[in-house]
Each structure stands twice: as structure tokens, then as C-alpha cells.
Design a protein around this motif. Structure first.
Motif, PDB file in Angstrom:
ATOM      1  N   ILE A  22      17.845  30.500  34.788  1.00 40.12           N
ATOM      2  CA  ILE A  22      18.629  31.388  35.657  1.00 40.12           C
ATOM      3  C   ILE A  22      20.106  31.022  35.562  1.00 40.12           C
ATOM      4  CG2 ILE A  22      19.116  32.003  38.058  1.00 40.12           C
ATOM      5  CD1 ILE A  22      16.035  31.653  38.551  1.00 40.12           C
ATOM      6  N   CYS A  23      20.405  29.740  35.653  1.00 38.78           N
ATOM      7  CA  CYS A  23      21.805  29.287  35.578  1.00 38.78           C
ATOM      8  C   CYS A  23      22.424  29.599  34.225  1.00 38.78           C
ATOM      9  CB  CYS A  23      21.896  27.792  35.863  1.00 38.78           C
ATOM     10  SG  CYS A  23      21.554  27.380  37.575  1.00 38.78           S
ATOM     11  N   ILE A  24      21.685  29.370  33.177  1.00 38.91           N
ATOM     12  CA  ILE A  24      22.191  29.627  31.830  1.00 38.91           C
ATOM     13  C   ILE A  24      22.479  31.111  31.646  1.00 38.91           C
ATOM     14  CG2 ILE A  24      21.531  29.643  29.381  1.00 38.91           C
ATOM     15  CD1 ILE A  24      19.935  26.991  30.101  1.00 38.91           C
ATOM     16  N   GLU A  25      21.545  31.944  32.060  1.00 39.53           N
ATOM     17  CA  GLU A  25      21.735  33.387  31.902  1.00 39.53           C
ATOM     18  C   GLU A  25      22.842  33.898  32.825  1.00 39.53           C
ATOM     19  OE1 GLU A  25      20.596  35.058  29.485  1.00 39.53           O
ATOM     20  OE2 GLU A  25      19.079  33.660  28.776  1.00 39.53           O
ATOM     21  N   ALA A  26      22.974  33.323  34.014  1.00 38.33           N
ATOM     22  CA  ALA A  26      24.063  33.712  34.920  1.00 38.33           C
ATOM     23  C   ALA A  26      25.413  33.370  34.298  1.00 38.33           C
ATOM     24  CB  ALA A  26      23.901  33.038  36.279  1.00 38.33           C
ATOM     25  N   ALA A  27      25.483  32.248  33.601  1.00 41.87           N
ATOM     26  CA  ALA A  27      26.721  31.879  32.909  1.00 41.87           C
ATOM     27  C   ALA A  27      27.021  32.865  31.787  1.00 41.87           C
ATOM     28  CB  ALA A  27      26.614  30.461  32.360  1.00 41.87           C
ATOM     29  N   GLU A  28      25.993  33.333  31.110  1.00 42.38           N
ATOM     30  CA  GLU A  28      26.195  34.324  30.055  1.00 42.38           C
ATOM     31  C   GLU A  28      26.657  35.658  30.651  1.00 42.38           C
ATOM     32  OE1 GLU A  28      22.757  34.485  27.495  1.00 42.38           O
ATOM     33  OE2 GLU A  28      22.913  32.346  27.029  1.00 42.38           O
ATOM     34  N   LEU A  29      26.157  35.990  31.828  1.00 44.39           N
ATOM     35  CA  LEU A  29      26.628  37.186  32.530  1.00 44.39           C
ATOM     36  C   LEU A  29      28.096  37.036  32.910  1.00 44.39           C
ATOM     37  CD1 LEU A  29      26.196  39.915  33.952  1.00 44.39           C
ATOM     38  CD2 LEU A  29      25.270  38.627  35.905  1.00 44.39           C
ATOM     39  N   LEU A  30      28.450  35.882  33.430  1.00 46.32           N
ATOM     40  CA  LEU A  30      29.841  35.620  33.807  1.00 46.32           C
ATOM     41  C   LEU A  30      30.764  35.675  32.594  1.00 46.32           C
ATOM     42  CD1 LEU A  30      31.767  34.867  36.096  1.00 46.32           C
ATOM     43  CD2 LEU A  30      31.158  32.479  35.708  1.00 46.32           C
ATOM     44  N   GLU A  31      30.252  35.248  31.466  1.00 40.68           N
ATOM     45  CA  GLU A  31      31.048  35.259  30.242  1.00 40.68           C
ATOM     46  C   GLU A  31      31.497  36.682  29.876  1.00 40.68           C
ATOM     47  OE1 GLU A  31      30.729  32.935  26.018  1.00 40.68           O
ATOM     48  OE2 GLU A  31      28.935  33.985  26.707  1.00 40.68           O
ATOM     49  N   CYS A  32      30.738  37.681  30.293  1.00 43.66           N
ATOM     50  CA  CYS A  32      31.122  39.068  30.036  1.00 43.66           C
ATOM     51  C   CYS A  32      32.465  39.410  30.682  1.00 43.66           C
ATOM     52  CB  CYS A  32      30.056  40.025  30.574  1.00 43.66           C
ATOM     53  SG  CYS A  32      28.465  39.924  29.746  1.00 43.66           S
ATOM     54  N   TYR A  33      32.827  38.678  31.719  1.00 43.38           N
ATOM     55  CA  TYR A  33      34.070  38.922  32.459  1.00 43.38           C
ATOM     56  C   TYR A  33      35.080  37.791  32.273  1.00 43.38           C
ATOM     57  CZ  TYR A  33      31.191  42.442  34.666  1.00 43.38           C
ATOM     58  OH  TYR A  33      30.383  43.518  34.886  1.00 43.38           O
ATOM     59  N   GLN A  34      34.876  36.974  31.270  1.00 44.48           N
ATOM     60  CA  GLN A  34      35.677  35.768  31.080  1.00 44.48           C
ATOM     61  C   GLN A  34      37.175  36.048  30.996  1.00 44.48           C
ATOM     62  OE1 GLN A  34      34.465  33.449  27.720  1.00 44.48           O
ATOM     63  NE2 GLN A  34      35.834  31.764  28.211  1.00 44.48           N
ATOM     64  N   TRP A  35      37.582  37.112  30.377  1.00 44.17           N
ATOM     65  CA  TRP A  35      39.008  37.331  30.145  1.00 44.17           C
ATOM     66  C   TRP A  35      39.568  38.480  30.963  1.00 44.17           C
ATOM     67  CZ3 TRP A  35      40.490  33.046  28.518  1.00 44.17           C
ATOM     68  CH2 TRP A  35      39.721  32.314  27.616  1.00 44.17           C
ATOM     69  N   GLY A  36      38.870  38.863  32.028  1.00 40.54           N
ATOM     70  CA  GLY A  36      39.406  39.909  32.879  1.00 40.54           C
ATOM     71  C   GLY A  36      38.499  40.179  34.061  1.00 40.54           C
ATOM     72  N   ASP A  37      39.097  40.656  35.135  1.00 41.38           N
ATOM     73  CA  ASP A  37      38.323  40.949  36.343  1.00 41.38           C
ATOM     74  C   ASP A  37      37.906  42.411  36.428  1.00 41.38           C
ATOM     75  OD1 ASP A  37      38.466  38.355  37.270  1.00 41.38           O
ATOM     76  OD2 ASP A  37      40.344  38.691  38.331  1.00 41.38           O
ATOM     77  N   ASP A  38      38.518  43.247  35.641  1.00 41.97           N
ATOM     78  CA  ASP A  38      38.220  44.669  35.686  1.00 41.97           C
ATOM     79  C   ASP A  38      36.851  44.911  35.056  1.00 41.97           C
ATOM     80  OD1 ASP A  38      38.070  47.454  35.371  1.00 41.97           O
ATOM     81  OD2 ASP A  38      40.237  47.611  35.058  1.00 41.97           O
ATOM     82  N   PRO A  39      35.912  45.490  35.806  1.00 43.73           N
ATOM     83  CA  PRO A  39      34.573  45.734  35.253  1.00 43.73           C
ATOM     84  C   PRO A  39      34.598  46.573  33.982  1.00 43.73           C
ATOM     85  CG  PRO A  39      34.611  46.234  37.601  1.00 43.73           C
ATOM     86  CD  PRO A  39      36.024  45.932  37.190  1.00 43.73           C
ATOM     87  N   ARG A  40      35.643  47.366  33.807  1.00 45.45           N
ATOM     88  CA  ARG A  40      35.734  48.199  32.600  1.00 45.45           C
ATOM     89  C   ARG A  40      36.035  47.359  31.364  1.00 45.45           C
ATOM     90  NH1 ARG A  40      40.063  52.045  35.251  1.00 45.45           N
ATOM     91  NH2 ARG A  40      40.700  49.947  35.785  1.00 45.45           N
ATOM     92  N   ASP A  41      36.450  46.103  31.560  1.00 45.51           N
ATOM     93  CA  ASP A  41      36.740  45.225  30.430  1.00 45.51           C
ATOM     94  C   ASP A  41      35.468  44.711  29.763  1.00 45.51           C
ATOM     95  OD1 ASP A  41      39.429  45.503  30.901  1.00 45.51           O
ATOM     96  OD2 ASP A  41      39.614  43.614  32.006  1.00 45.51           O
ATOM     97  N   ALA A  42      34.358  44.767  30.458  1.00 44.67           N
ATOM     98  CA  ALA A  42      33.106  44.211  29.946  1.00 44.67           C
ATOM     99  C   ALA A  42      32.304  45.291  29.212  1.00 44.67           C
ATOM    100  CB  ALA A  42      32.280  43.633  31.082  1.00 44.67           C
ATOM    101  N   ASP A  43      31.540  44.865  28.257  1.00 40.38           N
ATOM    102  CA  ASP A  43      30.621  45.747  27.538  1.00 40.38           C
ATOM    103  C   ASP A  43      29.425  46.012  28.454  1.00 40.38           C
ATOM    104  OD1 ASP A  43      28.295  46.522  26.053  1.00 40.38           O
ATOM    105  OD2 ASP A  43      29.157  45.693  24.224  1.00 40.38           O
ATOM    106  N   GLU A  44      29.285  47.244  28.910  1.00 39.55           N
ATOM    107  CA  GLU A  44      28.253  47.580  29.901  1.00 39.55           C
ATOM    108  C   GLU A  44      26.846  47.245  29.422  1.00 39.55           C
ATOM    109  OE1 GLU A  44      26.713  51.638  31.884  1.00 39.55           O
ATOM    110  OE2 GLU A  44      28.878  51.276  32.101  1.00 39.55           O
ATOM    111  N   GLY A  45      26.575  47.478  28.146  1.00 32.26           N
ATOM    112  CA  GLY A  45      25.251  47.162  27.604  1.00 32.26           C
ATOM    113  C   GLY A  45      24.972  45.666  27.625  1.00 32.26           C
ATOM    114  N   HIS A  46      25.984  44.876  27.290  1.00 31.27           N
ATOM    115  CA  HIS A  46      25.830  43.423  27.302  1.00 31.27           C
ATOM    116  C   HIS A  46      25.629  42.931  28.738  1.00 31.27           C
ATOM    117  CE1 HIS A  46      27.503  39.246  26.027  1.00 31.27           C
ATOM    118  NE2 HIS A  46      26.199  39.250  26.096  1.00 31.27           N
ATOM    119  N   VAL A  47      26.410  43.471  29.671  1.00 26.05           N
ATOM    120  CA  VAL A  47      26.258  43.107  31.080  1.00 26.05           C
ATOM    121  C   VAL A  47      24.838  43.429  31.547  1.00 26.05           C
ATOM    122  CG1 VAL A  47      26.981  43.672  33.444  1.00 26.05           C
ATOM    123  CG2 VAL A  47      28.705  43.329  31.655  1.00 26.05           C
ATOM    124  N   ALA A  48      24.355  44.606  31.206  1.00 24.67           N
ATOM    125  CA  ALA A  48      23.005  45.006  31.616  1.00 24.67           C
ATOM    126  C   ALA A  48      21.951  44.066  31.053  1.00 24.67           C
ATOM    127  CB  ALA A  48      22.731  46.449  31.185  1.00 24.67           C
TER     128      ALA A  48
END
Length: 100
Positions: A22-48
Motif C-alpha cells: 500500500i505504501c509503495i503504491e501510494a508513493a507511486e501515486l504521489l509521484e504522478c504529482y511530483q512536479w506540480g500540484d495541478d491535477p491536469r499536470d498528471a497523466d490521468e491513466g497513470h493516476v487511475a
């Protein structure tokens, strides 16, 4: 979970291993937003995909521990509501101790 059982992965899915996952995958989810806070900056498919991984491991852990997910969520929400009364917490992000 049939997917896990068919692959004989139950043996690896101890509560500790699931919690780690759970922790490892949560970190991978957080990595989707590593360089920005705007949700549009993340790849929606990867986030999902990463969110699905987190949720899947959470469901497996609850199942492994024989916990009713609806019940534990509702219990926690009730305790949190007691800690954060609307009158003192509305619009505030402070921890509950300073609110009392």
C-alpha cells in the motif's frame, strides 16, 4: 480475491507485505504529482492505474484481516467527526488538538 488465488499469491500476501505494498503504491501515486500540484499536470491513466493498485491492496488487507471495510470507514468517520466539530474546524486545516 480470485486473481490472487489463481496465481497462488496468497502465500505472499501477509498483512505486513500488503501494508508495505500500500505504501509503495501510494508513493507511486504521489509521484504522478511530483512536479506540480495541478491535477491536469498528471497523466490521468497513470493516476487511475496507481490508485487502483492502492485500493486493490487496501481491499486485500481488509479481507486478510477479516475487517468490514464499510464498518471501519464509518467508525473512523465518527471518531474524526468528534475530533473536528464543525463549529471549530470549518475552513481550518489545523490539527484537532489546537481546535479544542
Amino acid at each position: 480475491m480470485n486473481f490472487v488465488h489463481e496465481r497462488d499469491w496468497d502465500q505472499f500476501h501477509t498483512p505486513a507485505n500488503l501494508a508495505k505494498s500500500i505504501c509503495i503504491e501510494a508513493a507511486e501515486l504521489l509521484e504522478c504529482y511530483q512536479w506540480g500540484d495541478d491535477p491536469r499536470d498528471a497523466d490521468e491513466g497513470h493516476v487511475a492505474d496507481e490508485l487502483a493498485d492502492v485500493l486493490t491492496y487496501c481491499i486485500q488487507l481488509a479481507d486478510r484481516l477479516n475487517l468490514d471495510m464499510d464498518q471501519i470507514i464509518m467508525d473512523k468517520l465518527h471518531r474524526t467527526a468528534d475530533r473536528y466539530p464543525v463549529a471549530t474546524s470549518r475552513g481550518s486545516s489545523r490539527k484537532y488538538r489546537p481546535l479544542q
